[in-house]
Design a protein around this motif. Sequence first.
Motif, mmCIF file in Angstrom:
data_model
loop_
_atom_site.group_PDB
_atom_site.id
_atom_site.type_symbol
_atom_site.label_atom_id
_atom_site.label_comp_id
_atom_site.label_asym_id
_atom_site.label_seq_id
_atom_site.Cartn_x
_atom_site.Cartn_y
_atom_site.Cartn_z
ATOM 1 N N LYS A 1 -23.737 49.718 13.427
ATOM 2 C CA LYS A 1 -23.473 50.607 12.196
ATOM 3 C C LYS A 1 -24.853 51.482 12.260
ATOM 4 C CE LYS A 1 -19.926 49.234 10.190
ATOM 5 N NZ LYS A 1 -18.413 49.847 10.522
ATOM 6 N N ASP B 1 -18.482 55.209 10.606
ATOM 7 C CA ASP B 1 -17.310 54.378 11.035
ATOM 8 C C ASP B 1 -16.047 54.918 11.450
ATOM 9 O OD1 ASP B 1 -15.628 52.088 10.397
ATOM 10 O OD2 ASP B 1 -15.112 52.239 8.413
ATOM 11 N N TRP C 1 -13.875 54.575 20.688
ATOM 12 C CA TRP C 1 -14.336 54.679 19.391
ATOM 13 C C TRP C 1 -13.518 55.024 18.326
ATOM 14 C CZ3 TRP C 1 -15.316 58.834 16.348
ATOM 15 C CH2 TRP C 1 -16.025 58.623 15.332
ATOM 16 N N GLY D 1 -11.030 52.593 16.936
ATOM 17 C CA GLY D 1 -11.915 51.220 16.553
ATOM 18 C C GLY D 1 -12.051 50.249 17.466
ATOM 19 N N TYR E 1 -12.896 54.500 11.286
ATOM 20 C CA TYR E 1 -11.628 54.471 10.474
ATOM 21 C C TYR E 1 -12.037 55.543 9.153
ATOM 22 C CZ TYR E 1 -10.623 50.477 12.976
ATOM 23 O OH TYR E 1 -10.045 49.596 13.957
ATOM 24 N N SER E 2 -13.226 56.013 8.909
ATOM 25 C CA SER E 2 -13.269 57.028 7.967
ATOM 26 C C SER E 2 -13.210 58.475 8.657
ATOM 27 C CB SER E 2 -14.902 56.952 7.628
ATOM 28 O OG SER E 2 -15.353 55.783 7.064
#
Length: 99
Positions: free
Chosen positions: A85, A91, A75, A78, A93-94
Motif C-alpha cells: 500500500k 486500493d 491490479w 485485485g 477496489y476503490s
Amino acid sequence: MSDNPYQYRMPKRVNEPLTLILWPMHYVLMPIMCFGFGILINKPMELLTFGLFWFFSLKYTEERYSRGFILHFLWWHGALPFLKKSKYIPDPYSREFFQ
C-alpha cells in the motif's frame, strides 16, 4: 565477421530482445520449462500444451495491447496482493476518489 572470440557484437537496435531462433526469449522460455518439468513428473504433453497456450496468449496480448497491460488488468481486478500500500498505488477496489 571477425574470428576474435573476445569481440562483442552490438545488436542492430538498442532495445532488441534476446531471441531463440525466430521468437523472443520470453515467448519460448515458458513452453521449454513446462516441457522439462513435464518430463520430471511424467506428464510432458499436458504441460507442453499449457506452455504452447501461454506462448500464443502472450503473443496475442503483446501484439494487441500496450506494455504493462497484463499487470494493470491483474491490479484492476485485485489479483496482485504482493503490491504494498502506498499513496501512489491506490486500493484497486476503490472505484471513486474524492478530493
